[in-house]
Design an enzyme around this catalytic site. Structure first.
Site: not given
Length: 661
Positions: A2, A58-59, A84, A86, A109, A378
Site C-alpha cells: 500500500c 490500499r492494494l 504498508n 506483509e 495481517d 523476486s
C-alpha cells in the site's frame, strides 16, 4: 502493499487547520499523490484535538473485504495504524493472541499487527515480525506517533519536520502535497547521489527530509524531539554471525539453507490474489522459482523480458529454466523504442534522482507482470548474502597483487590500461570462448585502472562503487556526507575484506538502490514485489555460514548454488554474472542523444546553478567520440537533470567559485 502518509501538527483547538475536515482533506491530498501504490481503496483518519492525520491507499492482497480497510483502529480504540507491507508470520501471531482471549473482526495481517502492538507493545511486537513493512501507529492515550520500517528496508518511509509539523509518507511526493513542505534541494545529498547513483539514507534529495533507516522505530512524543531506536541491525547480525559460525558439512549446510528458504518462500506465496515470480534465469531468481514450484500443485507463473541487442538478452536462459521446472512462462521481447518510451516517465516513477539504469527493464518487467498477477516474488538479496558480486572476487585479488607493488608502478599500469579504449579491450576479449568471456570487458578494465592507486582495500571498494570519484568538484556548494563506507572502525568487527564489502552493500546499495528500484517499479504499476531471500532469518543464517561455503572455486554463492542444483541442472544456470543491463552506451550516442544534449546544455547547467558544466561537457564529449564509455556517470547527471526539471526547486544559482569552497 500500500501507500501511507500523514502528519502530526500538534494540538490546535479552535483552529480551522486543526479541524477534522481540514486535517482529513490534507491527508487525502497527500494520499492521492501515491494512488498508484494502492488503487483498490483509500482512507483517512484524523483527530482534531491532537492535530494528527493518517492517510492510506490500499492494494488489496489479503482480506479483500472492507474489514481490511485502513487506517484501522484497535479493538480497544487506543491505537490507529496506516500500514504498508506483509507480515508473513501473522497467522502464528494471531493464534497466540486468540489463545490469550483476543477476538478478531477480519482476517488481515494489519489487524494482527495492530492488536499485537496493543497487547505486547510496539517494539516487542516489531521484534517478532517476519515480513516487509513500513507503518505509522498513533497512540491516542499517550499522543505518541511511531514510524516503523522493516529489518532490511524493503519498504520505504520518508519523514520531515517542516512548518511546525512532522510529515511522513511512502514517497517524497506525498510530503510535497502538505502545505508546510519546503522543496529545497540538498546539495550535500546531491554530491552523494552523483557518487553512488542513489541518495543514501538517512538523506533524501530534499533538505530536512529523511529516509527512516531499516530496522528502526522513530518515536515522536509531545514536546520532545523525535527519537530513533534500532530494533534490528544488519551490522549486529553480521558481527553476531561471524562470532558464532556454523560448523556444518557441505551437505548439512545445504539442507539447512534449503529448509529455511523453503519456509521463507512458502510463507510468501500466501495471497488472496494471483501470484507469480520474476525469472531472469540466474541463480537467485531460479532458486526462488524452484522452491515455489516445489510447493505448488500447479505451474507457477513466471515472467521475464529480453532485449534484441547482442550481449543484453537473458531471456533465453530464463526460458530454459522455466521449461525445466514446468512453469507457466511469459516472455516479452523489448525493442529499444519501447524502453525509450519509459525514460520521460522516470522522474515521476522514482520521485528522487535515481540512476541505476536497470530501472528501465525493472519497470518493463513489472508492467508486463502486472497484467497477469498482483504479487510477484523476486530473487533480490542473494548477491549480498552469499557473495555473488564480481567485486567480491576481483577486489581482494587486486589488493593482494597491488599491496606489494610501488605506487608509481601501479599508476603506470593504470595508464597502460587507459591507453586502449574500452572498445579495443572488448575486441580483444572476443578471442576468449563465449562461455568464459566477461561482459563489458573494456569498461571493467577501465574501472580497474581507477583503483590501481588506492591506498587500501576499503578505498578499492569505494572506487568500485563510485561513478564520480570527486562529486564535490561537480556540485556547486556541495559537501558529500560520508556514510558507512568511510567507517574506519568497521574492520574491527568485520575483519574479512569480502565480508566487509557484503556488509556495506547490505546497508547501502541493497536498500537504497536495489530495493528502492524494485519498490518504485513494482508499486508504480500496483504490483506487490516480495523478496524471500531477504527474510531476516535467512540473513542471520547467511552471516553464520563461513566464507568457504560462499566463495569457492572462483565462484560466489556456492551454497545457494547447491540448493538450486537439487532442482535445476548446473548447465542451465552456469554462466558469467550479467546483471539486468540495457545498451545504454549506444542509446546515448543514438536515439537518446538529442534528449541528453538538451539536459546537458552548458547554458542550462549554468542557469540552474547546481552542477559545474565543464567536467560534464568533457565527459559527454568523450562519450560521443567513443574514446570512453561514460554511460553511468552521464546517466547520473541526466537522471538528476530530468528529475530537477520535473520536481526540483527554483534555487538561486551558486557562483562557480563556491564549488571550490
Amino acid at each position: 502493499m500500500c501507500g501511507i502518509c500523514g502528519f502530526l501538527a500538534g494540538p490546535s483547538p479552535g483552529s480551522g487547520a486543526g479541524s477534522v475536515p481540514g486535517l482529513e482533506a490534507t491527508a487525502r491530498r497527500m494520499a492521492d499523490t501515491i494512488a498508484h501504490r494502492g488503487p483498490d481503496g483509500d482512507g483517512v483518519w484524523a483527530d482534531g484535538e491532537a492535530g494528527i492525520a493518517l492517510g492510506h491507499r490500499r492494494l488489496a492482497i489479503l482480506e479483500l473485504s472492507p474489514l481490511g480497510r485502513q487506517p484501522m483502529e484497535s479493538a480497544d480504540g487506543r491505537w490507529v495504524i496506516a500500514y504498508n507491507g506483509e507480515i508473513y508470520n501473522f497467522q502464528d501471531l494471531r493464534a497466540e493472541l486468540e489463545a490469550a482471549g483476543h477476538q478478531f473482526r477480519g482476517h488481515s495481517d494489519t489487524e494482527v499487527l495492530l492488536e499485537g502492538c496493543a497487547a505486547w507493545g510496539v517494539e516487542r511486537t516489531v521484534r517478532r515480525l517476519v515480513g516487509i513493512f513500513a507503518f505509522a501507529l498513533w497512540d491516542r492515550r499517550e499522543r505518541t506517533l511511531y514510524l516503523v520500517r522493516d529489518h532490511l528496508g524493503v519498504k520505504p518511509l520518508y519523514w520531515a519536520r517542516m512548518g511546525g509539523a512532522l510529515l511522513f509518507g511512502s514517497q517524497p511526493k506525498a510530503l510535497r502535497a502538505h502545505p508546510a513542505f519546503a522543496a529545497e534541494i540538498d546539495r550535500d545529498a546531491l554530491s552523494a547521489y552523483l557518487r553512488f547513483s542513489y541518495v543514501p539514507a538517512p538523506h533524501s534529495i530534499y533538505q530536512g527530509v529523511h529516509k527512516l533507516e531499516p530496522g528502526s522505530i522513530l518515536t515522536v512524543r509531545p514536546g520532545r524531539e523525535p527519537e530513533r531506536t534500532v530494533y534490528w541491525s544488519a551490522g549486529e547480525a553480521a558481527r553476531a554471525g561471524i562470532a558464532d559460525r556454523l560448523s556444518l558439512s557441505d551437505a548439512e549446510a545445504t539442507d539447512a539453507l534449503e529448509s529455511l528458504l523453503k519456509d521463507a518462500v512458502g510463507r510468501q506465496m500466501m495471497a488472496d490474489v494471483p501470484l507469480g515470480a520474476f525469472l531472469s534465469g540466474g541463480i537467485d531468481s531460479s532458486t526462488v522459482v524452484a522452491l515455489m514450484q516445489a510447493q505448488s500443485a500447479r505451474p507457477v507463473r513466471t515472467f521475464t523480458i529480453g532485449f534484441g541487442e547482442d550481449g543484453y538478452d537473458e531471456a533465453v536462459h530464463a526460458r530454459a529454466v522455466a521449461a525445466h521446472l514446468g512453469t507457466e512462462h511469459t516472455e516479452l521481447r523489448v525493442e529499444a523504442s519501447h524502453a525509450l518510451e519509459i525514460i520521460p516517465k522516470l522522474a515521476d516513477w522514482y520521485d528522487e534522482p535515481f540512476a541505476d539504469s536497470s530501472q528501465i527493464p525493472t519497470l518493463l518487467v513489472s508492467e508486463m507482470t502486472r497484467r497477469s498477477v498482483t504479487v510477484a516474488l523476486s530473487g533480490d538479496g542473494g548477491d549480498e548474502l552469499f557473495a555473488g558480486y564480481n567485486r567480491y572476487l576481483t577486489a581482494p585479488a587486486l589488493w593482494r597483487r597491488m599491496a606489494s607493488l610501488p605506487a608509481g608502478l601501479r599508476r603506470g599500469a593504470a595508464g597502460l590500461i587507459r591507453a586502449v579504449r574500452p572498445a579495443g579491450w572488448d575486441a580483444l576479449a572476443g578471442l576468449i570462448p563465449e562461455g568464459r568471456r566477461p561482459r563489458q570487458t573494456g569498461d571493467k578494465l577501465h574501472k580497474l585502472a581507477g583503483v590501481l592507486d588506492a591506498a587500501g582495500p576499503d578505498a578499492i571498494y569505494r572506487r568500485l562503487v563510485s561513478q564520480w570519484q570527486d562529486p564535490d568538484a561537480l556540485v556547486r556548494g556541495g559537501r558529500e556526507p560520508h556514510g558507512p563506507a568511510w567507517d574506519d572502525g568497521l574492520a574491527a568487527g568485520i575483519p574479512d575484506f569480502v565480508e566487509r564489502m557484503q556488509h556495506l552493500d547490505s546497508v547501502t546499495y541493497l536498500p537504497d538502490d536495489i530495493l528502492a528500484k524494485v519498490d518504485r517499479a513494482s508499486m508504480g504499476v500496483s504490483l506487490e514485489a516480495r523478496v524471500p531471500l531477504l527474510d531476516h532469518r535467512v540473513v542471520e543464517f547467511a552471516w553464520r555460514v563461513p566464507p568457504s561455503q560462499k566463495l569457492r572455486d572462483g565462484k560466489g554463492k556456492w551454497l545457494l548454488r547447491q540448493v538450486l542444483y537439487r532442482h535445476v541442472p548446473p548447465a542451465l544456470v552456469e554462466r558469467p554474472k550479467a546483471g539486468f543491463a540495457i545498451p545504454l552506451d549506444g542509446w546515448l550516442r543514438g536515439p537518446l542523444r538529442d534528449w541528453a544534449e538538451d539536459l546537458l546544455d552548458e547554458g542550462r547547467l549554468r542557469r540552474e546553478g547546481f552542477l559545474d558544466p565543464a567536467p560534464i561537457r568533457a565527459c559527454w564529449a568523450e562519450h560521443l567520440a567513443g574514446t570512453r564509455n561514460n554511460q553511468h556517470r552521464l546517466w547520473n547527471v541526466l537522471m538528476f537533470q530530468d528529475w530537477n526539471r520535473r520536481w526540483g526547486s527554483a534555487a538561486a544559482p551558486v557562483p562557480l567559485a563556491a564549488s571550490a569552497a
